[in-house]
Design a protein around this motif. Structure first.
Motif, PDB file in Angstrom:
ATOM      1  N   GLN A 274       0.822  -1.214   0.000  1.00  0.00           N
ATOM      2  CA  GLN A 274       0.000   0.000   0.000  1.00  0.00           C
ATOM      3  C   GLN A 274       0.856   1.264   0.000  1.00  0.00           C
ATOM      4  N   THR A 275       1.971   1.228   0.719  1.00  0.00           N
ATOM      5  CA  THR A 275       2.836   2.402   0.853  1.00  0.00           C
ATOM      6  C   THR A 275       3.951   2.453  -0.180  1.00  0.00           C
ATOM      7  N   GLY A 276       4.070   1.409  -1.002  1.00  0.00           N
ATOM      8  CA  GLY A 276       5.093   1.392  -2.031  1.00  0.00           C
ATOM      9  C   GLY A 276       6.475   0.984  -1.559  1.00  0.00           C
ATOM     10  N   VAL A 277       6.562   0.466  -0.341  1.00  0.00           N
ATOM     11  CA  VAL A 277       7.839  -0.053   0.145  1.00  0.00           C
ATOM     12  C   VAL A 277       8.296  -1.199  -0.749  1.00  0.00           C
ATOM     13  N   ILE A 278       7.348  -2.009  -1.212  1.00  0.00           N
ATOM     14  CA  ILE A 278       7.610  -3.059  -2.189  1.00  0.00           C
ATOM     15  C   ILE A 278       6.651  -2.885  -3.362  1.00  0.00           C
ATOM     16  N   ASP A 279       7.036  -3.427  -4.504  1.00  0.00           N
ATOM     17  CA  ASP A 279       6.205  -3.324  -5.707  1.00  0.00           C
ATOM     18  C   ASP A 279       5.234  -4.481  -5.855  1.00  0.00           C
ATOM     19  N   GLY A 280       5.612  -5.642  -5.317  1.00  0.00           N
ATOM     20  CA  GLY A 280       4.796  -6.818  -5.551  1.00  0.00           C
ATOM     21  C   GLY A 280       5.108  -7.924  -4.574  1.00  0.00           C
ATOM     22  N   GLN A 281       4.491  -9.067  -4.812  1.00  0.00           N
ATOM     23  CA  GLN A 281       4.661 -10.220  -3.940  1.00  0.00           C
ATOM     24  C   GLN A 281       4.312 -11.469  -4.734  1.00  0.00           C
ATOM     25  N   GLU A 282       4.571 -12.647  -4.153  1.00  0.00           N
ATOM     26  CA  GLU A 282       4.219 -13.904  -4.827  1.00  0.00           C
ATOM     27  C   GLU A 282       3.611 -14.841  -3.794  1.00  0.00           C
ATOM     28  N   ASN A 283       2.436 -15.368  -4.149  1.00  0.00           N
ATOM     29  CA  ASN A 283       1.673 -16.222  -3.246  1.00  0.00           C
ATOM     30  C   ASN A 283       0.650 -17.017  -4.040  1.00  0.00           C
ATOM     31  N   PRO A 284       0.104 -18.073  -3.461  1.00  0.00           N
ATOM     32  CA  PRO A 284      -1.045 -18.736  -4.069  1.00  0.00           C
ATOM     33  C   PRO A 284      -2.238 -17.778  -4.149  1.00  0.00           C
ATOM     34  N   TYR A 285      -3.142 -18.031  -5.073  1.00  0.00           N
ATOM     35  CA  TYR A 285      -4.301 -17.164  -5.241  1.00  0.00           C
ATOM     36  C   TYR A 285      -5.085 -16.990  -3.946  1.00  0.00           C
ATOM     37  N   ALA A 286      -5.262 -18.079  -3.188  1.00  0.00           N
ATOM     38  CA  ALA A 286      -6.048 -17.986  -1.968  1.00  0.00           C
ATOM     39  C   ALA A 286      -5.409 -17.030  -0.967  1.00  0.00           C
ATOM     40  N   ASN A 287      -4.081 -17.038  -0.893  1.00  0.00           N
ATOM     41  CA  ASN A 287      -3.380 -16.131   0.011  1.00  0.00           C
ATOM     42  C   ASN A 287      -3.494 -14.685  -0.468  1.00  0.00           C
ATOM     43  N   ILE A 288      -3.394 -14.485  -1.772  1.00  0.00           N
ATOM     44  CA  ILE A 288      -3.500 -13.137  -2.338  1.00  0.00           C
ATOM     45  C   ILE A 288      -4.866 -12.547  -2.004  1.00  0.00           C
ATOM     46  N   TYR A 289      -5.904 -13.363  -2.163  1.00  0.00           N
ATOM     47  CA  TYR A 289      -7.256 -12.864  -1.891  1.00  0.00           C
ATOM     48  C   TYR A 289      -7.488 -12.674  -0.392  1.00  0.00           C
ATOM     49  N   ALA A 290      -7.065 -13.652   0.408  1.00  0.00           N
ATOM     50  CA  ALA A 290      -7.263 -13.538   1.846  1.00  0.00           C
ATOM     51  C   ALA A 290      -6.499 -12.349   2.419  1.00  0.00           C
ATOM     52  N   GLY A 291      -5.341 -12.051   1.848  1.00  0.00           N
ATOM     53  CA  GLY A 291      -4.548 -10.912   2.306  1.00  0.00           C
ATOM     54  C   GLY A 291      -5.028  -9.576   1.759  1.00  0.00           C
ATOM     55  N   LYS A 292      -6.052  -9.612   0.900  1.00  0.00           N
ATOM     56  CA  LYS A 292      -6.626  -8.410   0.279  1.00  0.00           C
ATOM     57  C   LYS A 292      -5.599  -7.657  -0.577  1.00  0.00           C
ATOM     58  N   PHE A 293      -4.629  -8.386  -1.116  1.00  0.00           N
ATOM     59  CA  PHE A 293      -3.596  -7.736  -1.909  1.00  0.00           C
ATOM     60  C   PHE A 293      -4.164  -7.164  -3.208  1.00  0.00           C
ATOM     61  N   HIS A 294      -5.288  -7.719  -3.674  1.00  0.00           N
ATOM     62  CA  HIS A 294      -5.919  -7.204  -4.884  1.00  0.00           C
ATOM     63  C   HIS A 294      -6.361  -5.752  -4.720  1.00  0.00           C
ATOM     64  N   GLU A 295      -6.506  -5.304  -3.479  1.00  0.00           N
ATOM     65  CA  GLU A 295      -6.911  -3.918  -3.241  1.00  0.00           C
ATOM     66  C   GLU A 295      -5.764  -2.938  -3.491  1.00  0.00           C
ATOM     67  N   VAL A 296      -4.530  -3.449  -3.491  1.00  0.00           N
ATOM     68  CA  VAL A 296      -3.359  -2.569  -3.628  1.00  0.00           C
ATOM     69  C   VAL A 296      -2.399  -3.056  -4.714  1.00  0.00           C
ATOM     70  N   GLN A 297      -2.872  -3.941  -5.605  1.00  0.00           N
ATOM     71  CA  GLN A 297      -2.051  -4.476  -6.689  1.00  0.00           C
ATOM     72  C   GLN A 297      -2.820  -4.407  -8.007  1.00  0.00           C
ATOM     73  N   LYS A 298      -2.094  -4.111  -9.084  1.00  0.00           N
ATOM     74  CA  LYS A 298      -2.718  -3.955 -10.400  1.00  0.00           C
ATOM     75  C   LYS A 298      -2.596  -5.214 -11.253  1.00  0.00           C
ATOM     76  N   TYR A 299      -1.392  -5.788 -11.327  1.00  0.00           N
ATOM     77  CA  TYR A 299      -1.132  -6.877 -12.258  1.00  0.00           C
ATOM     78  C   TYR A 299      -1.081  -8.228 -11.547  1.00  0.00           C
ATOM     79  N   LEU A 300      -1.683  -9.225 -12.165  1.00  0.00           N
ATOM     80  CA  LEU A 300      -1.664 -10.595 -11.646  1.00  0.00           C
ATOM     81  C   LEU A 300      -1.143 -11.510 -12.748  1.00  0.00           C
ATOM     82  N   SER A 301       0.008 -12.122 -12.498  1.00  0.00           N
ATOM     83  CA  SER A 301       0.652 -12.962 -13.512  1.00  0.00           C
ATOM     84  C   SER A 301       0.706 -14.402 -13.032  1.00  0.00           C
ATOM     85  N   GLU A 302       0.112 -15.292 -13.805  1.00  0.00           N
ATOM     86  CA  GLU A 302       0.083 -16.712 -13.437  1.00  0.00           C
ATOM     87  C   GLU A 302       1.401 -17.347 -13.852  1.00  0.00           C
ATOM     88  N   THR A 303       2.299 -17.484 -12.873  1.00  0.00           N
ATOM     89  CA  THR A 303       3.606 -18.088 -13.107  1.00  0.00           C
ATOM     90  C   THR A 303       3.688 -19.511 -12.578  1.00  0.00           C
TER      91      THR A 303
END
Length: 333
Positions: free
Chosen positions: A204-233
């Motif tokens: 949220q504060t821009g200390v980091i640009d991104g992160q990597e996690n399973p989809y369930a963790n991304i959603y549970a952590g509400k990262f979609h509220e502060v992230q633009k791009y989602l890349s299925e790697t």
């Protein structure tokens, strides 16, 4: 989280009394087995911990109950592992950080190592239980099961990640595991180890640009509220390792020890089924939330990952043998 106690069966109650530890109903019910996880509710790790507690509490009855503490209430993974070693906490559910305790667990940070969940089940049977679990006991820990964190994908606010070169300079949060850090350094990113509980604010504060996690963790952590791009790697499949304090586990009555191990084994199959369901469900929720989605070039990532395998094989005793054994299990065991 407090859970209602279920009465013991007559046979099980008699077994506890025979151990000399079921001294009275009142004293037995005072036993709280604390199970801590860093994951928030709705995350695969917290879901599996809750399912485990629900099932095992039906078995241990009047001895006491397992209470689950989510969202790092008992500390981060490093702190909880210290508590387990000291015997001041009963159980936790570490994942990537296990390589800091036993280096061979870094095997599960090797990119594109695990083909699917059937493959992971074979790896657990042929590698984790006979080879790695005894090494944990030497450190004061009792592995009780092999569950799931999941297949990991990348989100960020810089650009879509199609090939490893797209990660150049991206400040990416990783768990505290040396091999995950090295992997993303190899890809050109700027990996930043950080506890899960701190990731949302850092994004949220821009200390980091991104992160990597399973989809369930991304959603549970509400990262979609502060992230633009989602890349299925799907660059790493991460198991989770429900683990007990060895000293505390050995002090439980034999019936309680058996109930814990049997239940944890049952939850492994439940976890794989639930995780597969959540993969599709939470991915769709992230897309519905407006994240920009792309599928990464898997072949490009696999090719770029070879130096990570080579370094692991060189630096970890028996590393090459572990890799070869794991890959050989891809078609069954």
């Amino acid at each position: 989280m407090t859970r209602a106690l279920k009465p013991l069966t007559t046979a099980f109650a008699a077994g506890l009394l025979a151990t000399g530890l079921g001294l009275s109903s009142a004293s037995a019910q005072d036993a709280e087995l604390q199970f801590g996880t860093t994951s928030p509710p709705g995350n695969m790790q917290s879901n599996s911990a809750e399912e485990f507690a629900r099932r095992v509490n039906e078995r241990i009855g009047d001895y006491g109950k397992v209470d689950v503490y989510t969202s790092s209430q008992l500390g981060n993974d490093k702190e909880m592992l210290q508590k387990l070693r000291l015997g001041t906490q009963d159980m936790s559910q570490p994942s990537t950080i296990m390589s800091t305790v036993v280096p061979e667990f870094g095997l599960f940070d090797m990119p594109y190592l695990v083909k699917d969940r059937a493959h992971m089940k074979c790896i657990a049977q042929e590698i984790i239980w006979p080879i790695l679990a005894p090494k944990l006991e030497e450190k004061g820990y009792k592995l009780i099961g092999v569950w799931e964190n999941g297949f990991r994908n990348i989100s960020n606010n810089v650009r879509p990640i199609d090939t490893p070169s797209d990660l150049e300079g991206v400040k990416l949060r990783t768990p505290r595991g040396v091999w995950r850090v090295r992997m993303f350094e190899t890809y050109g990113a700027n990996p930043t180890p950080m506890p899960f509980s701190e990731v949302f604010v850092a994004l949220q504060t821009g200390v980091i640009d991104g992160q990597e996690n399973p989809y369930a963790n991304i959603y549970a952590g509400k990262f979609h509220e502060v992230q633009k791009y989602l890349s299925e790697t799907r660059h790493v499949y991460t198991p989770s390792f429900p683990t007990a304090s060895l000293s505390k586990f050995n002090a439980y009555p034999e019936e309680v020890q058996k109930a814990i191990l049997d239940t944890a084994a049952e939850v492994q199959d439940w976890t794989y089924e639930e995780a597969a369901r959540l993969d599709d469900e939470t991915k769709q929720k992230l897309l519905d939330a407006g994240m920009e989605f792309n599928e990464a070039d898997r072949d490009a990532f696999v090719e770029a990952s070879k130096p990570v395998y080579d370094t692991f094989a060189e630096e970890v005793e028996g590393g090459r043998e572990l890799i070869d054994k794991a890959l050989a299990l891809a078609d069954g065991c």
